[in-house]
Enzyme design. Structure first.
Site, PDB file in Angstrom:
ATOM      1  N   TRP A  76     -70.201 -73.805  67.476  1.00 43.08           N
ATOM      2  CA  TRP A  76     -71.613 -74.226  67.483  1.00 43.08           C
ATOM      3  C   TRP A  76     -72.145 -73.900  66.098  1.00 43.08           C
ATOM      4  O   TRP A  76     -72.283 -72.723  65.735  1.00 43.08           O
ATOM      5  CB  TRP A  76     -72.398 -73.506  68.561  1.00 43.08           C
ATOM      6  N   THR A  77     -72.388 -74.929  65.297  1.00 44.40           N
ATOM      7  CA  THR A  77     -72.673 -74.749  63.865  1.00 44.40           C
ATOM      8  C   THR A  77     -74.152 -74.921  63.513  1.00 44.40           C
ATOM      9  O   THR A  77     -74.503 -74.901  62.334  1.00 44.40           O
ATOM     10  CB  THR A  77     -71.836 -75.740  63.028  1.00 44.40           C
ATOM     11  N   THR A 119     -66.694 -68.444  58.237  1.00 42.34           N
ATOM     12  CA  THR A 119     -67.803 -68.837  57.377  1.00 42.34           C
ATOM     13  C   THR A 119     -68.226 -67.754  56.385  1.00 42.34           C
ATOM     14  O   THR A 119     -68.057 -66.544  56.658  1.00 42.34           O
ATOM     15  CB  THR A 119     -69.019 -69.202  58.276  1.00 42.34           C
ATOM     16  N   TYR A 153     -75.726 -66.827  64.186  1.00 42.68           N
ATOM     17  CA  TYR A 153     -74.549 -67.664  63.901  1.00 42.68           C
ATOM     18  C   TYR A 153     -73.463 -66.837  63.203  1.00 42.68           C
ATOM     19  O   TYR A 153     -72.299 -66.835  63.625  1.00 42.68           O
ATOM     20  CB  TYR A 153     -74.963 -68.855  63.034  1.00 42.68           C
ATOM     21  N   LYS A 170     -69.769 -65.888  64.653  1.00 42.72           N
ATOM     22  CA  LYS A 170     -68.529 -66.293  63.979  1.00 42.72           C
ATOM     23  C   LYS A 170     -67.674 -65.055  63.656  1.00 42.72           C
ATOM     24  O   LYS A 170     -66.458 -65.091  63.763  1.00 42.72           O
ATOM     25  CB  LYS A 170     -68.842 -67.082  62.711  1.00 42.72           C
TER      26      LYS A 170
HETATM   27  N1  LIG Z   1     -70.747 -76.756  57.963  1.00 46.76           N
HETATM   28  C1  LIG Z   1     -70.626 -75.717  57.138  1.00 46.76           C
HETATM   29  O1  LIG Z   1     -71.307 -75.643  56.094  1.00 46.76           O
HETATM   30  C2  LIG Z   1     -69.629 -74.635  57.427  1.00 46.76           C
HETATM   31  C3  LIG Z   1     -69.524 -73.571  56.515  1.00 46.76           C
HETATM   32  C4  LIG Z   1     -68.572 -72.574  56.767  1.00 46.76           C
HETATM   33  C5  LIG Z   1     -67.765 -72.616  57.891  1.00 46.76           C
HETATM   34  N2  LIG Z   1     -67.924 -73.654  58.778  1.00 46.76           N
HETATM   35  C6  LIG Z   1     -67.065 -73.663  59.979  1.00 46.76           C
HETATM   36  O2  LIG Z   1     -66.220 -74.815  59.882  1.00 46.76           O
HETATM   37  C7  LIG Z   1     -65.908 -75.278  61.201  1.00 46.76           C
HETATM   38  C8  LIG Z   1     -66.196 -76.770  61.272  1.00 46.76           C
HETATM   39  O3  LIG Z   1     -67.571 -76.982  60.969  1.00 46.76           O
HETATM   40  P1  LIG Z   1     -68.161 -78.435  60.767  1.00 46.76           P
HETATM   41  O4  LIG Z   1     -69.043 -78.410  59.579  1.00 46.76           O
HETATM   42  O5  LIG Z   1     -67.069 -79.447  60.851  1.00 46.76           O
HETATM   43  O6  LIG Z   1     -69.101 -78.509  62.062  1.00 46.76           O
HETATM   44  P2  LIG Z   1     -69.287 -79.656  63.135  1.00 46.76           P
HETATM   45  O7  LIG Z   1     -69.291 -80.985  62.477  1.00 46.76           O
HETATM   46  O8  LIG Z   1     -70.476 -79.230  63.924  1.00 46.76           O
HETATM   47  O9  LIG Z   1     -67.970 -79.540  64.016  1.00 46.76           O
HETATM   48  C9  LIG Z   1     -67.834 -78.611  65.048  1.00 46.76           C
HETATM   49  C10 LIG Z   1     -67.255 -79.330  66.238  1.00 46.76           C
HETATM   50  O10 LIG Z   1     -67.111 -78.392  67.315  1.00 46.76           O
HETATM   51  C11 LIG Z   1     -67.448 -79.060  68.517  1.00 46.76           C
HETATM   52  N3  LIG Z   1     -67.882 -78.125  69.553  1.00 46.76           N
HETATM   53  C12 LIG Z   1     -69.086 -77.481  69.658  1.00 46.76           C
HETATM   54  N4  LIG Z   1     -69.135 -76.773  70.790  1.00 46.76           N
HETATM   55  C13 LIG Z   1     -67.950 -76.966  71.419  1.00 46.76           C
HETATM   56  C14 LIG Z   1     -67.411 -76.494  72.642  1.00 46.76           C
HETATM   57  N5  LIG Z   1     -68.126 -75.692  73.450  1.00 46.76           N
HETATM   58  N6  LIG Z   1     -66.171 -76.913  73.001  1.00 46.76           N
HETATM   59  C15 LIG Z   1     -65.469 -77.730  72.193  1.00 46.76           C
HETATM   60  N7  LIG Z   1     -65.903 -78.213  71.039  1.00 46.76           N
HETATM   61  C16 LIG Z   1     -67.146 -77.826  70.641  1.00 46.76           C
HETATM   62  C17 LIG Z   1     -68.584 -79.981  68.132  1.00 46.76           C
HETATM   63  O11 LIG Z   1     -68.707 -81.027  69.065  1.00 46.76           O
HETATM   64  P3  LIG Z   1     -70.186 -81.573  69.491  1.00 46.76           P
HETATM   65  O12 LIG Z   1     -70.891 -81.857  68.198  1.00 46.76           O
HETATM   66  O13 LIG Z   1     -69.872 -82.764  70.315  1.00 46.76           O
HETATM   67  O14 LIG Z   1     -70.807 -80.440  70.255  1.00 46.76           O
HETATM   68  C18 LIG Z   1     -68.147 -80.465  66.744  1.00 46.76           C
HETATM   69  O15 LIG Z   1     -67.420 -81.664  66.810  1.00 46.76           O
HETATM   70  C19 LIG Z   1     -66.738 -74.432  62.170  1.00 46.76           C
HETATM   71  O16 LIG Z   1     -65.907 -73.433  62.700  1.00 46.76           O
HETATM   72  C20 LIG Z   1     -67.804 -73.798  61.283  1.00 46.76           C
HETATM   73  O17 LIG Z   1     -68.239 -72.563  61.799  1.00 46.76           O
HETATM   74  C21 LIG Z   1     -68.813 -74.672  58.563  1.00 46.76           C
END
Ligand SMILES: NC(=O)c1ccc[n+]([C@@H]2O[C@H](COP(=O)([O-])OP(=O)(O)OC[C@H]3O[C@@H](n4cnc5c(N)ncnc54)[C@H](OP(=O)(O)O)[C@@H]3O)[C@@H](O)[C@H]2O)c1
Length: 294
Positions: free
Chosen positions: A61-62, A101, A125, A129
């Site tokens: 959950w981002t 993160t 958040y 994480k």
């Molecule tokens: N975005 C950033 O700037 C950033 C920075 C550092 C680290 N990260 C990490 O990188 C990873 C990917 O992030 P991202 O940017 O690609 O985010 P994202 O686009 O929000 O992708 C996360 C995915 O997880 C799915 N998800 C959420 N709740 C779930 C659940 N209960 N069961 C199964 N799937 C679930 C979401 O599906 P739905 O949307 O359909 O709920 C979404 O497709 C995450 O672990 C995040 O913490 C991100």
């Protein structure tokens, strides 16, 4: 290798799946629709059926500000969901690479954060994480103590993620630039913009290697959100002077979740392993802006 990727329809997950397939790996891509990570039975069933060698766990959950008002949900998905993934992986003898993160750090350090620095999250958040990281049960949170880590599990922390698929700041900045004469961004939060086109192949490489422990994987170069907004406008052929600087304190309305002032991640483990660092972020930024605006 056979890989199972969670969050496969997300921003990073989409490029992880593409990169893994391009590298010749067999991929079981699990979107939220395919797999609810908070449902332990579901996770065990899907992981057992796929029987992967490695799980790249990118689902989370981002929504950083929304997490602030629903800590229970944040912990259920980011901590307990990760626990379910780790237990199911153990049952089939798979290792887990967990995507984490920069928000696990408090941002008070003046230098870039290295893998062995102590996390101290300032937001729900970030705390959820970090709780997810702890579910990996690395023998030590210190990447230097790998000899005693028998799980083979791995944590990859990245930051300020942008890609072609899903929502991100590059798309937001371009959208704002299309409708506003000036754009206001803070100049007192510094980080490393990281592009999924570059990070995903490196993460797949790590997931299919013998490396373990905690790794920081970011594009090179650090900037503030103000500087990044200027870079995006420049890449789009627009006037960067349309971006106005503000401070976190002056932001109205203020954001519910506290962000680290400094979340620059040093990629020490990549250097130590003699692997190539990712490019300076301006290079993939230009590529992405070209794709989004052509
Ligand atoms: N975005 C950033 O700037 C950033 C920075 C550092 C680290 N990260 C990490 O990188 C990873 C990917 O992030 P991202 O940017 O690609 O985010 P994202 O686009 O929000 O992708 C996360 C995915 O997880 C799915 N998800 C959420 N709740 C779930 C659940 N209960 N069961 C199964 N799937 C679930 C979401 O599906 P739905 O949307 O359909 O709920 C979404 O497709 C995450 O672990 C995040 O913490 C991100």
């Amino acid at each position: 290798m056979k890989l199972l990727i969670t969050g496969a329809a997300g921003q990073l997950g989409t490029d992880l799946v593409l990169s893994a397939r391009l590298a010749g790996h067999e991929v079981v891509a699990c979107s939220h629709h395919d797999l609810e990570i908070t449902n332990a039975n579901d996770v065990h069933r899907v992981v057992d059926k796929a029987s992967p060698e490695t799980i790249i766990h990118a689902a989370a959950w981002t929504a950083v500000d929304a997490c602030e008002s629903d800590p229970k949900k944040a912990m259920a998905i980011n901590r307990d969901g990760t626990s379910n993934i780790v237990r199911a992986a153990q049952a089939v003898g798979a290792r887990v690479l967990y995507i984490s993160t920069d928000y696990v750090f408090d941002g008070t350090k003046t230098d870039p954060y290295i893998e062995t620095d102590l996390p101290n999250p300032q937001s729900v958040y970030g705390a959820s994480k970090l709780a997810g990281e702890r579910e990996l049960e690395l023998a030590s949170d210190l990447a230097s103590d790998l000899a005693s880590d028998l799980t083979g599990n791995m944590i990859v922390r990245t930051s300020w993620v942008c890609g072609e698929y899903g929502a991100n700041m590059v798309k937001t900045i371009l959208r704002l630039a299309a409708t506003n004469s000036t754009l206001t961004f803070v100049d007192d939060q510094i980080g490393c913009p990281t592009f999924t086109s570059d990070a995903a192949p490196m993460i797949v490489q790590l997931a299919t290697s013998n490396h373990r422990g905690i790794w920081h994987v970011t594009n090179q170069g650090a900037t503030s959100w103000f500087g990044f907004a200027r870079d995006v406008l420049t890449a789009a052929g627009l006037d960067p002077n349309r971006v106005v600087a503000t401070t976190t304190k002056l932001l109205t309305p203020s954001r519910p979740a506290k962000r680290p002032a400094n979340s620059v991640l040093a990629n020490e483990e990549i250097r130590r392993a003699n692997l190539p660092l990712l490019d300076d972020y301006h290079i993939p930024l230009q590529r992405l802006v070209d794709r989004l605006t052509s």
